[in-house]
Motif scaffolding. Structure first.
Motif, PDB file in Angstrom:
ATOM      1  N   GLY A  89      16.574   1.314 -10.780  1.00 45.33           N
ATOM      2  CA  GLY A  89      17.617   0.831  -9.877  1.00 45.33           C
ATOM      3  C   GLY A  89      17.059   0.076  -8.690  1.00 45.33           C
ATOM      4  N   TYR A  90      17.873  -0.040  -7.640  1.00 47.98           N
ATOM      5  CA  TYR A  90      17.474  -0.781  -6.447  1.00 47.98           C
ATOM      6  C   TYR A  90      16.230  -0.149  -5.813  1.00 47.98           C
ATOM      7  CZ  TYR A  90      22.275  -2.496  -6.860  1.00 47.98           C
ATOM      8  OH  TYR A  90      23.428  -3.035  -7.323  1.00 47.98           O
ATOM      9  N   ASP A  91      15.374  -0.974  -5.274  1.00 53.75           N
ATOM     10  CA  ASP A  91      14.151  -0.489  -4.637  1.00 53.75           C
ATOM     11  C   ASP A  91      14.470  -0.133  -3.187  1.00 53.75           C
ATOM     12  OD1 ASP A  91      11.646   0.061  -3.683  1.00 53.75           O
ATOM     13  OD2 ASP A  91      10.676  -1.576  -4.773  1.00 53.75           O
ATOM     14  N   LEU A  92      14.911   1.100  -2.972  1.00 51.14           N
ATOM     15  CA  LEU A  92      15.284   1.544  -1.630  1.00 51.14           C
ATOM     16  C   LEU A  92      14.090   1.550  -0.688  1.00 51.14           C
ATOM     17  CD1 LEU A  92      17.649   4.506  -2.575  1.00 51.14           C
ATOM     18  CD2 LEU A  92      18.261   2.132  -2.079  1.00 51.14           C
ATOM     19  N   ARG A  93      12.924   1.871  -1.238  1.00 50.72           N
ATOM     20  CA  ARG A  93      11.710   1.895  -0.414  1.00 50.72           C
ATOM     21  C   ARG A  93      11.529   0.574   0.311  1.00 50.72           C
ATOM     22  NH1 ARG A  93       6.542   1.268  -3.910  1.00 50.72           N
ATOM     23  NH2 ARG A  93       7.733  -0.643  -4.210  1.00 50.72           N
ATOM     24  N   LEU A 115       0.808  -1.215   0.000  1.00 46.10           N
ATOM     25  CA  LEU A 115       0.000   0.000   0.000  1.00 46.10           C
ATOM     26  C   LEU A 115       0.842   1.266   0.000  1.00 46.10           C
ATOM     27  CD1 LEU A 115      -2.658  -1.155   2.618  1.00 46.10           C
ATOM     28  CD2 LEU A 115      -2.949  -1.000   0.140  1.00 46.10           C
ATOM     29  N   CYS A 116       2.146   1.113  -0.123  1.00 48.98           N
ATOM     30  CA  CYS A 116       3.060   2.256  -0.081  1.00 48.98           C
ATOM     31  C   CYS A 116       3.759   2.431  -1.426  1.00 48.98           C
ATOM     32  CB  CYS A 116       4.099   2.061   1.019  1.00 48.98           C
ATOM     33  SG  CYS A 116       5.296   3.403   1.144  1.00 48.98           S
ATOM     34  N   LEU A 117       3.720   3.649  -1.940  1.00 49.75           N
ATOM     35  CA  LEU A 117       4.399   3.962  -3.205  1.00 49.75           C
ATOM     36  C   LEU A 117       5.728   4.663  -2.989  1.00 49.75           C
ATOM     37  CD1 LEU A 117       1.359   5.200  -5.312  1.00 49.75           C
ATOM     38  CD2 LEU A 117       2.556   3.018  -5.529  1.00 49.75           C
ATOM     39  N   GLY A 118       5.851   5.448  -1.946  1.00 47.30           N
ATOM     40  CA  GLY A 118       7.085   6.202  -1.742  1.00 47.30           C
ATOM     41  C   GLY A 118       7.314   6.526  -0.291  1.00 47.30           C
ATOM     42  N   LEU A 119       8.564   6.819   0.059  1.00 45.01           N
ATOM     43  CA  LEU A 119       8.949   7.118   1.432  1.00 45.01           C
ATOM     44  C   LEU A 119       9.829   8.357   1.505  1.00 45.01           C
ATOM     45  CD1 LEU A 119      10.075   3.646   2.894  1.00 45.01           C
ATOM     46  CD2 LEU A 119       7.900   4.819   3.298  1.00 45.01           C
ATOM     47  N   GLU A 120       9.772   8.990   2.646  1.00 46.24           N
ATOM     48  CA  GLU A 120      10.788   9.960   3.058  1.00 46.24           C
ATOM     49  C   GLU A 120      11.487   9.348   4.269  1.00 46.24           C
ATOM     50  OE1 GLU A 120      10.219  14.524   3.588  1.00 46.24           O
ATOM     51  OE2 GLU A 120       9.819  13.560   5.545  1.00 46.24           O
ATOM     52  N   VAL A 121      12.816   9.308   4.230  1.00 46.99           N
ATOM     53  CA  VAL A 121      13.578   8.614   5.263  1.00 46.99           C
ATOM     54  C   VAL A 121      14.763   9.467   5.696  1.00 46.99           C
ATOM     55  CG1 VAL A 121      14.996   6.572   5.772  1.00 46.99           C
ATOM     56  CG2 VAL A 121      12.934   6.338   4.380  1.00 46.99           C
ATOM     57  N   VAL A 122      15.002   9.512   6.995  1.00 48.80           N
ATOM     58  CA  VAL A 122      16.253  10.064   7.518  1.00 48.80           C
ATOM     59  C   VAL A 122      17.199   8.898   7.731  1.00 48.80           C
ATOM     60  CG1 VAL A 122      17.372  11.288   9.414  1.00 48.80           C
ATOM     61  CG2 VAL A 122      15.130  12.043   8.591  1.00 48.80           C
ATOM     62  N   THR A 123      18.332   8.950   7.058  1.00 48.10           N
ATOM     63  CA  THR A 123      19.292   7.847   7.121  1.00 48.10           C
ATOM     64  C   THR A 123      20.078   7.882   8.424  1.00 48.10           C
ATOM     65  OG1 THR A 123      21.170   9.021   6.146  1.00 48.10           O
ATOM     66  CG2 THR A 123      19.529   8.085   4.622  1.00 48.10           C
ATOM     67  N   ALA A 124      20.850   6.840   8.654  1.00 54.25           N
ATOM     68  CA  ALA A 124      21.679   6.756   9.850  1.00 54.25           C
ATOM     69  C   ALA A 124      22.758   7.829   9.873  1.00 54.25           C
ATOM     70  CB  ALA A 124      22.311   5.368   9.950  1.00 54.25           C
ATOM     71  N   ARG A 141       7.473   9.462  -4.046  1.00 57.52           N
ATOM     72  CA  ARG A 141       6.985   9.434  -5.425  1.00 57.52           C
ATOM     73  C   ARG A 141       5.656   8.684  -5.466  1.00 57.52           C
ATOM     74  NH1 ARG A 141      12.370   7.363  -5.686  1.00 57.52           N
ATOM     75  NH2 ARG A 141      13.852   9.042  -6.096  1.00 57.52           N
ATOM     76  N   GLY A 142       4.685   9.275  -6.116  1.00 58.33           N
ATOM     77  CA  GLY A 142       3.393   8.611  -6.246  1.00 58.33           C
ATOM     78  C   GLY A 142       3.317   7.791  -7.514  1.00 58.33           C
ATOM     79  N   LEU A 143       4.375   7.046  -7.791  1.00 57.54           N
ATOM     80  CA  LEU A 143       4.473   6.286  -9.040  1.00 57.54           C
ATOM     81  C   LEU A 143       4.191   4.810  -8.791  1.00 57.54           C
ATOM     82  CD1 LEU A 143       7.769   7.829 -10.470  1.00 57.54           C
ATOM     83  CD2 LEU A 143       5.421   8.485 -11.016  1.00 57.54           C
ATOM     84  N   ARG A 144       3.460   4.230  -9.700  1.00 60.28           N
ATOM     85  CA  ARG A 144       3.228   2.787  -9.641  1.00 60.28           C
ATOM     86  C   ARG A 144       4.228   2.023 -10.499  1.00 60.28           C
ATOM     87  NH1 ARG A 144      -0.885   5.692  -8.289  1.00 60.28           N
ATOM     88  NH2 ARG A 144      -2.494   4.895  -6.855  1.00 60.28           N
ATOM     89  N   LYS A 145       4.961   2.738 -11.312  1.00 56.67           N
ATOM     90  CA  LYS A 145       6.058   2.149 -12.089  1.00 56.67           C
ATOM     91  C   LYS A 145       7.273   3.067 -11.987  1.00 56.67           C
ATOM     92  CE  LYS A 145       3.563  -0.541 -15.586  1.00 56.67           C
ATOM     93  NZ  LYS A 145       3.377  -0.772 -17.039  1.00 56.67           N
ATOM     94  N   ASP A 146       8.381   2.510 -11.518  1.00 61.76           N
ATOM     95  CA  ASP A 146       9.631   3.267 -11.405  1.00 61.76           C
ATOM     96  C   ASP A 146      10.772   2.268 -11.385  1.00 61.76           C
ATOM     97  OD1 ASP A 146      11.724   4.944 -10.953  1.00 61.76           O
ATOM     98  OD2 ASP A 146      11.079   5.595  -8.963  1.00 61.76           O
TER      99      ASP A 146
END
Length: 468
Positions: free
Chosen positions: A189-193, A163-172, A181-186
């Motif tokens: 590269g690697y799927d960081l989400r 149910l999730c298309l995109g994330l905002e993350v604070v890294t270590a 990103r509200g994309l269903r196709k992207d």
């Protein structure tokens, strides 16, 4: 640590850095009250920028971070250990719904938003956010994603990950990755989400998410069906999948003892049937055309199942009040079992086709080794996830029974492994199962997980002691 605390106060305001034990207690105590940790401080940022500033400060001082949402987890994943060297990073003040795009069917919310608030915001826009949990009034979307929560609608809509298309993350490192990103196709590269979803805060801190919405159904129908056995439930699931198709939203298996405990311990609960049956299924459908069409469809289906002898009885909720009453029987099982006394919980999954055999063989083994123990089995049969809990025999002391917890866990988890299942279907591993999982995951799989952890959190500051 005085300088560390002062820098945190400078970053987010002194009133949002809690160090008094009367103030930190609720953040240190896990939901089932089995364990309490000890936090150096509780930090309560109000923005992604403030989260990034705090993580950067923690990195400089070598202070580990335990991200926390609603603190409703069941595997000791959102509280600190007893060392007093970690801070709890509470995300509850990040509670804004940033945007709703009805044309794209997406909603962007901050990590501290309650699941119920997201559901309501979607409903206000004539949309559906289908993730549904018993704790939806207190759990947060950040926690849902960090544990890849499941719930009752996985059969149709999938887990939190789906149910999730995109994330905002604070890294270590204290960097902010904007992947909203509200994309269903992207395919770039690697799927960081997907790395951060289900990672339980061990790789970074989810601060916001872009979620999928769906058109709001015009009708939801709830049916409680009485059955002879899990085999009959599996047959019913296959028939419902064929005949009801994509309208089938939920399929919850409930054993008789579950109903007995709810009726015994939860006020205003009663048996919806005039006689007792060994098993039940709570079935839900949703319809986008008309309530009348949906009602005819489900009545025809139930009549056919009764005529063919696949089910013993059925009750179709005629209104929202009746539907809520039926769902209340399901949602209060865990509370009723807790009221009955201490028990040993298992959140497991096996292939749907194996559920009847798993239940039969594991029940038999438990009776052989722990005579009289009561198996409180219920859960999301439609996606293979069972809450397979074990209570002591009626005449046995709960304290004596709990001494067998390790042996009971081993028996159940070995059976899960034998059936090619998972010892954690939707609750995560946390600190509770981090040792246990090493018995069942291969060395290669564990090493790959450790490699990812080392790459994204080289100083091991993010939620230490969880998962690996």
């Amino acid at each position: 640590m005085n300088e560390f605390i002062q820098q945190c106060r400078n970053a987010i305001g002194a009133s949002y850095v809690l160090t008094d034990k009367d103030e930190t207690f609720a953040y240190e105590q896990e939901w089932r009250q089995r364990l309490r940790g000890n936090a150096l401080a509780v930090l309560r940022p109000a923005s992604t920028r403030e989260v990034a500033s705090l993580i950067s400060i923690c990195k400089v001082f070598g202070v580990s971070v335990v991200p926390q949402g609603g603190n409703t987890g069941l595997v000791l994943g959102s509280i600190p250990d007893s060392s007093g060297k970690s801070v709890v990073l509470s995300l509850r003040r990040l509670n804004n719904i940033r945007a709703i795009d009805t044309a794209n069917n997406t909603l962007t919310a901050e990590a501290g938003c309650l699941l119920s608030a997201i559901q309501q915001a979607a409903a206000n826009a004539d949309r559906l956010y289908p993730l549904s949990l018993a704790s939806e009034g207190s759990c947060t979307v950040g926690g849902n994603l960090s544990t890849n929560a499941g719930g009752t609608a996985v059969l149709r809509y999938g887990n939190a990950r789906d149910l999730c298309l995109g994330l905002e993350v604070v890294t270590a490192n204290g960097d902010i990755w904007d992947g909203l990103r509200g994309l269903r196709k992207d395919n770039t590269g690697y799927d960081l989400r997907d790395l951060f979803i289900g990672a339980e805060g061990t790789l970074g801190v989810i601060t916001a998410a872009t979620l999928k919405l769906y058109p709001a159904p015009v009708a939801n129908l709830t049916v409680m069906v009485a059955l002879e056995s899990p085999e009959a439930a599996l047959l019913l699931l296959n028939e419902a999948s064929k005949k009801l198709g994509p309208t089938l939203t939920g399929f919850e298996l409930i054993s008789r003892i579950c109903l007995q405990l709810v009726i015994k311990h939860i006020p205003h609960q009663s048996d919806p049937f005039t006689q007792q049956y060994p098993y039940y299924v709570l079935l839900e459908t949703s319809e986008h055309q008309s309530a009348e069409r949906a009602t005819v469809f489900i009545r025809d289906f139930l009549e056919a199942q009764l005529n063919q002898g696949h089910i013993l009885d059925a009750i179709l909720a005629e209104n929202i009040s009746q539907a809520n009453a039926l769902w209340s029987l399901r949602e209060n099982i865990s509370m009723a079992q807790a009221t009955e006394g201490k028990n040993i919980k298992h959140d497991i999954s096996v292939p749907i086709s194996s559920i009847p055999e798993f239940i039969a063989k594991t029940n038999q083994l438990l009776e052989q080794h722990f005579a009289g123990s009561r198996v409180v089995c219920f859960g999301h049969m439609g996606d293979g996830n069972l809450h397979y809990n074990v209570s002591p025999a009626a005449e046995q002391s709960a304290e004596v029974f709990i001494q067998n917890q390790e042996a009971v866990n081993r028996l159940v988890h070995d059976q899960v492994h034998l059936f090619h299942g998972s010892i954690s279907a939707e609750h995560g591993l946390g600190a509770l199962k981090k040792e246990e999982i090493q018995r069942y995951k291969s060395r290669i799989e564990m090493n790959l997980m450790r490699t990812i952890k080392q790459a994204l959190d080289p100083h091991h500051l993010m939620n230490p002691g969880k998962i690996i």
